[in-house]
Each structure stands twice: as structure tokens, then as C-alpha cells.
Design a protein around this motif. Structure first.
Motif: not given
Ligand code: OFO
Length: 171
Positions: A65-90
Motif C-alpha cells: 500500500g505504499g508507493q515505491a520511489h525512483v530517485s536521483d542517484l549519486v554518480e559512482p567512482a569510475a577510477e580506482f588505484g588498483s584492482i585491490k583498491e576496487m575490491f576494498e571499496t566493494l
């Protein structure tokens, strides 16, 4: 019927899941550009999965009985220092999502909304799995260090992980 407060909290989680999907899509692009086919496929699949998480919440809000909302999204980071840093971020991101699910469970209990509490248990279990998987991957990456050959093998290895999670039932 959802309370206003519960509805707002669930809509916030809808946004977080949608942002998770975008974050992993950006990671798919980053790793694909690095020539890591297995890692990028893992990220594409993770991005799809997050969209399913978002949709499951979306449908639940409307069903109750509610209304699901589609909202603006924050742009994610595109660059990571390394694959390791990327997985740390994940990993950090998944810990953040788990906390957000815990907060939702807390609100559901406070409001004695046992239907939502029950619904959220799927997410609680899913977060345990996702955090554990991210930790396993990070452990492997830490073992590899800067070894290029190791990274090549890891990229192949992660393809097996995809097969396992693709075979597991989702929503
Ligand atoms: Fe939606 O489970 Fe990750 O973030």
C-alpha cells in the motif's frame, strides 16, 4: 499497510540498492578496461543482482500500500588505484549496506511491523553472504600482492565464483 516512516526508510533502501548496481557497473567498466574479463563479468553480474535487490524492495513497498520511489542517484567512482583498491571499496560498501539493512530491521521491530521484519530477513541473509564473499576475494588479492601472473590466475578463478553464484537461487 506501511507506516509513513517505514515507507520512507524502504524507499531510501531502494535508492541504496540502485546505487549499488551503478557502483558495480562502474567497477565492471574499470576492470574490463584493465583486460580482466573474469573480474568484469563478476561485476556485471553483481550489478544485475543489485538491481534485483532494488526491484524486490520496490515491489514490496507497492504491495503493502505504499508507493515505491525512483530517485536521483549519486554518480559512482569510475577510477580506482588498483584492482585491490576496487575490491576494498566493494567490501566497505557491502558493510555499509549491511548496516543500512540492520537499521531497517530495527525500525520494523520498533513499529511492530512483523511483515516487513519477515521480508527483510532475506536481505539479512544475503548481506552475510555478500560480505563473506567480498572478504574471501580480498584475502586472495592480498595473497597475490603485485604479482601479475597471480592476478591473471585470479581473473580465471573468479569465473568459477560466477558459475556458483549464478547457479544459486536468487530472488
Ligand atoms: Fe544489495 O546486496 Fe550488495 O549491496
Amino acid at each position: 499497510m506501511l507506516s509513513r516512516n517505514m515507507q520512507a526508510a524502504l524507499n531510501k533502501q531502494i535508492r541504496i540498492e540502485a546505487e549499488s548496481s551503478q557502483i558495480y557497473l562502474a567497477m565492471a567498466s574499470y576492470s574490463e578496461n584493465k583486460g580482466l574479463e573474469g573480474v568484469s563479468q563478476f561485476m556485471y553480474d553483481a550489478s544485475d543482482e543489485e538491481r534485483q535487490h532494488m526491484l524486490k524492495l520496490f515491489k514490496y513497498v507497492n504491495e503493502r500500500g505504499g508507493q515505491a520511489h525512483v530517485s536521483d542517484l549519486v554518480e559512482p567512482a569510475a577510477e580506482f588505484g588498483s584492482i585491490k583498491e576496487m575490491f576494498e571499496t566493494l567490501f566497505k560498501h557491502e558493510v555499509f549496506v549491511s548496516q543500512s539493512i540492520n537499521d531497517l530491521v530495527h525500525i520494523a521491530l520498533e513499529e511492530k511491523d512483523y511483515a516487513t521484519h519477515n521480508f527483510l530477513q532475506w536481505y539479512v541473509a544475503e548481506q552475510i553472504e555478500e560480505e563473506a564473499q567480498a572478504r574471501t576475494i580480498l584475502d586472495k588479492i592480498n595473497l597475490i600482492g603485485d604479482d601479475k601472473g597471480g592476478l591473471y590466475l585470479f581473473d580465471n578463478d573468479i569465473k568459477q565464483l560466477n558459475v556458483v553464484s549464478a547457479a544459486a537461487p536468487t530472488v
